[in-house]
Motif scaffolding. Structure first.
Motif, short mmCIF file in Angstrom:
data_model
loop_
_atom_site.label_atom_id
_atom_site.label_comp_id
_atom_site.label_asym_id
_atom_site.label_seq_id
_atom_site.Cartn_x
_atom_site.Cartn_y
_atom_site.Cartn_z
N ALA A 233 9.51 9.05 27.58
CA ALA A 233 8.74 8.71 28.77
C ALA A 233 9.71 8.38 29.89
O ALA A 233 9.95 7.21 30.20
CB ALA A 233 7.80 7.54 28.49
N VAL A 234 10.28 9.41 30.50
CA VAL A 234 11.33 9.22 31.51
C VAL A 234 10.81 9.70 32.86
O VAL A 234 10.44 10.87 33.03
CB VAL A 234 12.61 10.00 31.14
CG1 VAL A 234 13.68 9.75 32.19
CG2 VAL A 234 13.10 9.57 29.76
N GLY A 235 10.78 8.79 33.85
CA GLY A 235 10.44 9.16 35.21
C GLY A 235 8.97 9.44 35.41
O GLY A 235 8.09 8.88 34.74
N HIS A 236 8.71 10.34 36.36
CA HIS A 236 7.34 10.71 36.71
C HIS A 236 6.98 12.04 36.05
O HIS A 236 7.79 12.65 35.34
CB HIS A 236 7.19 10.80 38.23
CG HIS A 236 7.50 9.51 38.93
ND1 HIS A 236 6.83 8.33 38.67
CD2 HIS A 236 8.44 9.20 39.87
CE1 HIS A 236 7.31 7.36 39.42
NE2 HIS A 236 8.31 7.86 40.16
N GLU A 237 5.76 12.49 36.34
CA GLU A 237 5.26 13.70 35.69
C GLU A 237 6.10 14.93 36.02
O GLU A 237 6.25 15.83 35.20
CB GLU A 237 3.81 13.93 36.11
CG GLU A 237 3.13 15.06 35.36
CD GLU A 237 1.65 15.12 35.63
OE1 GLU A 237 1.00 16.06 35.14
OE2 GLU A 237 1.14 14.23 36.34
N THR A 241 13.73 15.66 31.41
CA THR A 241 15.09 15.36 30.94
C THR A 241 15.29 15.98 29.57
O THR A 241 14.34 16.43 28.92
CB THR A 241 15.29 13.83 30.84
OG1 THR A 241 14.38 13.31 29.86
CG2 THR A 241 15.06 13.15 32.18
N ILE A 242 16.53 15.98 29.12
CA ILE A 242 16.85 16.50 27.78
C ILE A 242 16.10 15.70 26.72
O ILE A 242 15.64 16.25 25.71
CB ILE A 242 18.37 16.44 27.55
CG1 ILE A 242 19.11 17.36 28.53
CG2 ILE A 242 18.71 16.82 26.11
CD1 ILE A 242 18.78 18.83 28.39
N SER A 243 15.93 14.41 26.94
CA SER A 243 15.20 13.57 25.98
C SER A 243 13.78 14.08 25.76
O SER A 243 13.26 14.01 24.64
CB SER A 243 15.16 12.12 26.47
OG SER A 243 16.46 11.59 26.58
N ASP A 244 13.16 14.60 26.81
CA ASP A 244 11.79 15.11 26.68
C ASP A 244 11.72 16.28 25.71
O ASP A 244 10.75 16.41 24.95
CB ASP A 244 11.27 15.58 28.05
CG ASP A 244 11.14 14.42 29.03
OD1 ASP A 244 10.94 13.29 28.56
OD2 ASP A 244 11.26 14.66 30.24
N PHE A 245 12.73 17.14 25.72
CA PHE A 245 12.73 18.33 24.86
C PHE A 245 13.06 17.97 23.41
O PHE A 245 12.58 18.62 22.48
CB PHE A 245 13.73 19.36 25.38
CG PHE A 245 13.37 19.90 26.74
CD1 PHE A 245 12.35 20.83 26.87
CD2 PHE A 245 14.03 19.47 27.88
CE1 PHE A 245 12.01 21.33 28.13
CE2 PHE A 245 13.70 19.96 29.12
CZ PHE A 245 12.68 20.89 29.26
N VAL A 246 13.90 16.95 23.21
CA VAL A 246 14.32 16.58 21.85
C VAL A 246 13.28 15.71 21.16
O VAL A 246 13.08 15.81 19.94
CB VAL A 246 15.69 15.87 21.86
CG1 VAL A 246 16.14 15.53 20.45
CG2 VAL A 246 16.73 16.72 22.56
N ALA A 247 12.60 14.86 21.92
CA ALA A 247 11.66 13.90 21.33
C ALA A 247 10.51 14.62 20.62
O ALA A 247 10.24 15.79 20.86
CB ALA A 247 11.11 12.98 22.43
N ASP A 248 9.84 13.87 19.75
CA ASP A 248 8.70 14.43 19.02
C ASP A 248 7.51 14.68 19.95
O ASP A 248 6.69 15.55 19.67
CB ASP A 248 8.30 13.47 17.89
CG ASP A 248 9.44 13.27 16.91
OD1 ASP A 248 9.86 14.26 16.30
OD2 ASP A 248 9.91 12.13 16.78
N LEU A 249 7.47 13.92 21.07
CA LEU A 249 6.39 14.12 22.03
C LEU A 249 6.87 13.63 23.39
O LEU A 249 7.59 12.63 23.49
CB LEU A 249 5.13 13.34 21.61
CG LEU A 249 3.86 13.62 22.40
CD1 LEU A 249 3.39 15.06 22.19
CD2 LEU A 249 2.75 12.66 21.98
N ARG A 250 6.50 14.37 24.46
CA ARG A 250 6.85 13.95 25.83
C ARG A 250 5.62 13.38 26.50
O ARG A 250 4.53 13.93 26.44
CB ARG A 250 7.34 15.14 26.65
CG ARG A 250 7.61 14.75 28.11
CD ARG A 250 7.76 15.95 29.01
NE ARG A 250 8.01 15.53 30.38
CZ ARG A 250 7.12 15.56 31.37
NH1 ARG A 250 5.90 16.01 31.13
NH2 ARG A 250 7.45 15.16 32.59
N ALA A 251 5.82 12.24 27.18
CA ALA A 251 4.77 11.65 28.00
C ALA A 251 5.21 11.76 29.47
O ALA A 251 6.38 11.56 29.79
CB ALA A 251 4.55 10.19 27.63
N PRO A 252 4.29 12.08 30.37
CA PRO A 252 4.70 12.26 31.77
C PRO A 252 5.16 10.97 32.45
O PRO A 252 5.98 11.03 33.38
CB PRO A 252 3.42 12.81 32.44
CG PRO A 252 2.29 12.42 31.54
CD PRO A 252 2.86 12.39 30.16
#
Length: 463
Positions: A233-237, A241-252
């Protein structure tokens, strides 16, 4: 006046001092295309910067690379380089000493982001097969973010509002700056020591530079290797980030991450109440059904008068006993009669007479067989005698001669009937259309006639 003589080193040193004093060459931006880019074991990188008409050698030392260079330059890349122009006195060449390199048209952070994204995707860190499922009803959630700020307040407030029975553990860390990425990675590893159901990693919005810690390789590996399901859950919608692609789920957003991590307890209660109502209804329906079945069973005659079933079975048993007794008596009677007949038969009263009778029958059969075989032998002997004394065996050549004379007679008869023999005696055969003419009526005027003689054929025409 004697002219002053300079050494090569003095000239190179002089030119070098002149260039260093030129303020225009101390902090200069040069645009061109990189070629011959190579990094040596020392960590320094050497290259050539060129355009359509000229080129200049360049170098970027390891210290500047580690501090400012976020991507790896490639040959053919269009770049803008910030640096200074000085003389390398040993070779007597001036060159560009680079402090920063930016791709022409794109920022270096954007380039670094795309390169790392490409590398990690190739390594499989983004594959869906590695994604873990986020638990629906967590007991404890961990949050890796800054201790203060809107992000942690929004996450905690949202979780407590939606699902107050869930505990929240905060793992405080820097979220921007040079030291942020290593600290984020350590806190992700540290969080795995606690009994967590879900881990939220993130921060509030900001520029790409502010969010850059979540684009570092070590943070990506920490998330990938984490045993706990991770929500990024990095930043706004609009921020990725790279964390969004690696994580099990991305939150906006961080708030959205909290909403994803826990259910709404009001909906849970409503769902439980609905399930409770359905369960009660199902149980009541089953009870009513079983009551109806019980009532139907209780109305059956077998339960009202259970002795009647034994009466019926008793009658059936008596019937079977009578039938068994009757059948067994019949069998015994038949067997007794057979026994009486056997005891009164000649076999039992006088077995020797039976033996003599059978022996006489056997002797009759033997005598009959002997007589028949003797007759067959006599007949065959007579036939053999006749054959041995026949005219054929005594004089076979006379039979051959007789058959030959008969054959010659038949040949002479065939010769008399042979039409060719008739032709040899001067006669001829007239044919028209392959048919033998036997009468003048067989031909007409104009017909062609073939006359066959013994030694040839003449073709004529009827006039």
């Amino acid at each position: 006046m004697e002219e002053k003589t300079f050494t090569v080193s003095e000239i190179n040193n002089y030119i070098g001092r002149k260039l260093k004093l030129d303020q225009n060459l101390k902090n200069i931006y040069i645009k061109g295309e990189i070629s011959n880019y190579k990094t040596y074991p020392s960590g320094h990188s050497y290259f050539t910067l060129k355009d359509e008409k000229s080129q200049i050698p360049g170098v970027m030392f390891k210290g500047n690379k580690d501090r400012f260079l976020k991507f790896e330059p490639k040959d053919g890349m269009k770049v803008i380089i910030k640096g200074k122009i000085e003389v390398y006195e040993r070779d007597g060449k001036y060159q560009l000493y680079a402090t920063r390199i930016t791709e022409d048209g794109l920022g270096d952070l954007h380039i670094a982001f795309e390169q790392l994204k490409k590398d990690l995707k190739k390594e499989g860190l983004f594959d869906d097969t590695h994604k873990k499922k986020i638990p629906k009803y967590p007991n404890r959630i961990g949050v890796v973010t800054a201790q203060t700020g809107a992000a942690i307040r929004d996450i905690i407030t949202t979780i407590k509002r939606r699902y107050p029975i869930c505990d929240v553990l905060v793992f405080s860390t820097l979220v921007q700056g040079d030291n942020a990425a290593p600290q984020i990675a350590r806190q992700i590893i540290h969080a795995q020591k606690f009994d967590l159901d879900t881990l939220i990693v993130g921060r509030g919005g900001g520029s790409i530079e502010d969010l850059w810690a979540f684009n570092e390789r070590e943070v990506a590996y920490a998330i990938y290797n984490c045993r706990i399901p991770v929500i990024s859950a990095v930043g706004h919608e609009i921020d990725f980030t790279i964390s969004d692609f690696v994580a099990d789920l991305r939150a906006p957003t961080p708030t959205a991450a909290a909403e994803i991590a826990v259910p709404d307890i009001r909906k849970v209660k409503e769902s439980v109440s609905q399930l409770n109502r359905r369960a009660n209804k199902s149980i009541n329906d089953r009870i009513e059904l079983n009551k109806t079945k019980l009532n139907n069973i209780s109305q059956k005659n077998i339960l009202k008068n259970p002795e009647s079933i034994y009466d019926i079975k008793g009658m059936s048993l008596d019937n079977l006993i009578n039938r068994l007794s009757f059948t067994s008596k019949n069998i015994m009677t038949r067997n007794k009669n057979k026994l009486v007949r056997l005891e009164s038969s000649a076999v039992f009263k006088n077995p020797e007479s039976m033996y003599k009778l059978k022996r006489m029958d056997l002797e009759k059969v033997i005598n009959k067989l002997n007589m028949t075989s003797n007759n067959i032998i006599v007949k065959n002997k007579n036939r053999l005698f006749k054959i041995e004394n026949s005219h054929i065996l005594k004089n076979p050549t006379e039979i051959t001669k007789k058959k030959r004379d008969e054959c010659l007679k038949n040949i002479n008869k065939l010769e008399v009937l042979n039409p060719l023999s008739t032709l040899k005696r001067g006669y001829s055969i007239a044919k028209t259309k392959e048919k033998v003419i036997t009468s003048v009526k067989d031909v007409e005027v104009g017909d062609e006639v073939d006359i066959e003689f013994d030694d040839g054929i003449i073709n004529t025409k009827v006039i």
